[in-house]
Motif scaffolding. Structure first.
Motif, PDB file in Angstrom:
ATOM      1  N   GLN A  87      42.076  33.882  58.355  1.00  0.00           N
ATOM      2  CA  GLN A  87      43.367  34.224  57.754  1.00  0.00           C
ATOM      3  C   GLN A  87      43.558  33.455  56.444  1.00  0.00           C
ATOM      4  N   GLU A  88      43.105  32.196  56.424  1.00  0.00           N
ATOM      5  CA  GLU A  88      43.243  31.375  55.211  1.00  0.00           C
ATOM      6  C   GLU A  88      42.434  31.997  54.070  1.00  0.00           C
ATOM      7  N   GLU A  89      41.215  32.392  54.394  1.00  0.00           N
ATOM      8  CA  GLU A  89      40.365  33.014  53.364  1.00  0.00           C
ATOM      9  C   GLU A  89      41.002  34.301  52.846  1.00  0.00           C
ATOM     10  N   LEU A  90      41.572  35.065  53.773  1.00  0.00           N
ATOM     11  CA  LEU A  90      42.184  36.331  53.371  1.00  0.00           C
ATOM     12  C   LEU A  90      43.417  36.084  52.502  1.00  0.00           C
ATOM     13  N   ASP A  91      44.254  35.118  52.903  1.00  0.00           N
ATOM     14  CA  ASP A  91      45.458  34.805  52.127  1.00  0.00           C
ATOM     15  C   ASP A  91      45.090  34.359  50.715  1.00  0.00           C
ATOM     16  N   GLU A  92      44.107  33.468  50.649  1.00  0.00           N
ATOM     17  CA  GLU A  92      43.663  32.933  49.366  1.00  0.00           C
ATOM     18  C   GLU A  92      43.134  34.066  48.470  1.00  0.00           C
ATOM     19  N   LYS A  93      42.310  34.897  49.076  1.00  0.00           N
ATOM     20  CA  LYS A  93      41.724  36.021  48.318  1.00  0.00           C
ATOM     21  C   LYS A  93      42.811  36.980  47.853  1.00  0.00           C
ATOM     22  N   GLN A  94      43.792  37.228  48.714  1.00  0.00           N
ATOM     23  CA  GLN A  94      44.864  38.152  48.328  1.00  0.00           C
ATOM     24  C   GLN A  94      45.684  37.612  47.151  1.00  0.00           C
ATOM     25  N   ARG A  95      45.920  36.281  47.143  1.00  0.00           N
ATOM     26  CA  ARG A  95      46.658  35.699  46.028  1.00  0.00           C
ATOM     27  C   ARG A  95      45.915  35.934  44.716  1.00  0.00           C
ATOM     28  N   GLU A  96      44.610  35.682  44.770  1.00  0.00           N
ATOM     29  CA  GLU A  96      43.767  35.832  43.582  1.00  0.00           C
ATOM     30  C   GLU A  96      43.741  37.301  43.114  1.00  0.00           C
ATOM     31  N   VAL A  97      43.555  38.207  44.071  1.00  0.00           N
ATOM     32  CA  VAL A  97      43.455  39.630  43.740  1.00  0.00           C
ATOM     33  C   VAL A  97      44.783  40.153  43.193  1.00  0.00           C
ATOM     34  N   ARG A  98      45.860  39.733  43.841  1.00  0.00           N
ATOM     35  CA  ARG A  98      47.194  40.194  43.444  1.00  0.00           C
ATOM     36  C   ARG A  98      47.479  39.848  41.976  1.00  0.00           C
ATOM     37  N   ALA A  99      47.146  38.610  41.604  1.00  0.00           N
ATOM     38  CA  ALA A  99      47.370  38.167  40.225  1.00  0.00           C
ATOM     39  C   ALA A  99      46.544  39.033  39.272  1.00  0.00           C
ATOM     40  N   ARG A 100      45.303  39.307  39.673  1.00  0.00           N
ATOM     41  CA  ARG A 100      44.411  40.117  38.844  1.00  0.00           C
ATOM     42  C   ARG A 100      44.959  41.547  38.697  1.00  0.00           C
TER      43      ARG A 100
ATOM     44  N   GLU B  31      46.816  47.934  47.687  1.00  0.00           N
ATOM     45  CA  GLU B  31      45.607  47.807  46.870  1.00  0.00           C
ATOM     46  C   GLU B  31      45.085  46.362  46.921  1.00  0.00           C
ATOM     47  N   THR B  32      46.019  45.418  46.987  1.00  0.00           N
ATOM     48  CA  THR B  32      45.627  44.010  47.083  1.00  0.00           C
ATOM     49  C   THR B  32      44.854  43.748  48.380  1.00  0.00           C
ATOM     50  N   LEU B  33      45.384  44.227  49.488  1.00  0.00           N
ATOM     51  CA  LEU B  33      44.716  44.000  50.778  1.00  0.00           C
ATOM     52  C   LEU B  33      43.333  44.658  50.794  1.00  0.00           C
ATOM     53  N   VAL B  37      39.925  42.512  51.172  1.00  0.00           N
ATOM     54  CA  VAL B  37      39.030  42.713  52.328  1.00  0.00           C
ATOM     55  C   VAL B  37      37.640  43.126  51.854  1.00  0.00           C
ATOM     56  N   ARG B  38      37.607  44.055  50.900  1.00  0.00           N
ATOM     57  CA  ARG B  38      36.312  44.539  50.398  1.00  0.00           C
ATOM     58  C   ARG B  38      35.526  43.396  49.746  1.00  0.00           C
ATOM     59  N   GLU B  39      36.212  42.613  48.910  1.00  0.00           N
ATOM     60  CA  GLU B  39      35.493  41.529  48.229  1.00  0.00           C
ATOM     61  C   GLU B  39      35.023  40.461  49.213  1.00  0.00           C
ATOM     62  N   LEU B  40      35.829  40.181  50.221  1.00  0.00           N
ATOM     63  CA  LEU B  40      35.400  39.197  51.233  1.00  0.00           C
ATOM     64  C   LEU B  40      34.172  39.707  51.996  1.00  0.00           C
ATOM     65  N   LEU B  41      34.196  40.988  52.360  1.00  0.00           N
ATOM     66  CA  LEU B  41      33.059  41.554  53.098  1.00  0.00           C
ATOM     67  C   LEU B  41      31.788  41.512  52.248  1.00  0.00           C
ATOM     68  N   ILE B  42      31.951  41.727  50.947  1.00  0.00           N
ATOM     69  CA  ILE B  42      30.791  41.681  50.054  1.00  0.00           C
ATOM     70  C   ILE B  42      30.305  40.231  49.906  1.00  0.00           C
TER      71      ILE B  42
END
Lengths: 108, 216
Positions: A87-100, B31-33, B37-42
């Motif tokens: 969940q931590e990895e997902l939250d962190e990744k979502q923050r980064e992606v959202r900003a992008r 789109e964020t989710l 998810v896609r980038e993490l899986l990659i």
């Protein structure tokens, strides 16, 4: 008890085959592709019934979600459950992606 | 599990039945989710960007021609038809179709019986043969009503089945997929297999339409 997915026999509206066709968007296809890859013999990281269990866990929200967003939620929960990412990895990744994505959309 | 309240009830998607532009972007939260998810899986090496790209390419190429070819073969080759009806998985393997991990059950329309397929619980569909299911197949309206009032649904598709003909509805599940073998229309006796395949529509293989022959 009838789950949110169990629609057989319930009252519902008309089907208009001319209107209710829909070519999936590229974004929807990406979700479809992810699910199919996770199902495939190479990975076997998910099965149809597992995906359904996750979608049905949405309860009444099941009907509020567009079809592919239900799939997306199922993929994300399944990968968390199986420990593919945390969940931590997902939250962190979502923050980064959202900003992008926000920056990208502002620039559109 | 994270919160799952959708923050987007506006009309971008199939469940409200409005057609949308194919390049429409989803709500930013969704789109964020998906991207995360896609980038993490990659990153984790579970799937590659190239595999996703190839899977989408295959999706775009797969129409319903494969199903139409299978139906046309069954019309001209009775041995194949018997194999198709008794052991669907093995028969379609002759067309390079791998149904695993699901099973395929092919049901034949006759003068007495019309078959129709639904998945009341989700959207199970013989994707290996017919590609991605049409939006109406996944909608609540079709799923809910197909098992109770199939004839009304058929009417909405412009298909009328005589009162004395039985309508059988088959409810798919996670492990079992159905394909309807429609009736070969009259007036096509001297048609080639290729010509016949041209006649076979997706909807006839789901059982919401019949196939009209020449001059019908």
């Amino acid at each position: 008890m009838r789950g949110p997915q169990d629609l057989g026999g319930l009252p519902a509206g008309p089907v208009d085959p001319a209107v209710h066709e829909h070519v999936p968007t590229h974004w929807e296809k990406r979700i479809d592709a992810m699910m199919m890859l996770l199902f495939d013999p190479k990975r076997r990281l998910a099965r149809v019934d597992e995906s359904r269990r996750m979608q049905e866990a949405l309860g009444e929200d099941y009907h509020k979600y567009p079809y592919y967003e239900r799939w997306l939620q199922a993929i994300s929960w399944l990968m968390l459950e199986k420990g593919v990412f945390s969940q931590e990895e997902l939250d962190e990744k979502q923050r980064e992606v959202r900003a992008r994505l926000e920056a990208e959309r502002r620039g559109m | 599990m994270s919160d799952h309240h959708p923050d987007h009830m506006h009309a971008t998607h199939t469940h409200d039945g409005k057609p949308i532009q194919n390049d429409d972007r989803p709500p930013i939260k969704a789109e964020t989710l998906e991207t995360a998810v896609r980038e993490l899986l990659i990153e984790k090496g579970v799937i590659s960007a190239e595999e996703i790209h190839r899977a989408i390419e295959m999706m775009d190429e797969k129409g319903t021609e494969l199903g139409a070819r299978i139906v046309a073969r069954a019309w001209v080759d009775d041995d194949f038809k018997q194999r198709l009806l008794s052991e669907g998985d093995a028969a379609v393997r002759e067309f390079g179709v791998d149904m695993r991990p699901t099973e395929l059950c092919v049901i034949e329309n006759t003068d007495d019986v019309h078959n129709m397929v639904v998945c009341t619980l989700c959207s199970c569909y013989p994707r290996a043969i017919l590609g991605i299911p049409p939006a109406w197949y996944k909608r609540r309206d079709y799923r809910a009503r197909a098992v109770r009032e199939p004839r009304s649904i058929l009417t909405e598709f412009g298909t009328s089945i005589p009162e004395d003909k039985q309508v059988r509805v088959h409810d798919s599940n996670a492990d079992l997929r159905y394909l309807v073998l429609p009736q070969r229309p009259a007036g096509t006796e001297d048609w080639s297999e290729e010509q016949l395949a041209e006649l076979v529509s997706r909807d006839s293989m789901i059982g919401v339409a019949d196939i009209r022959g020449p001059g019908e």
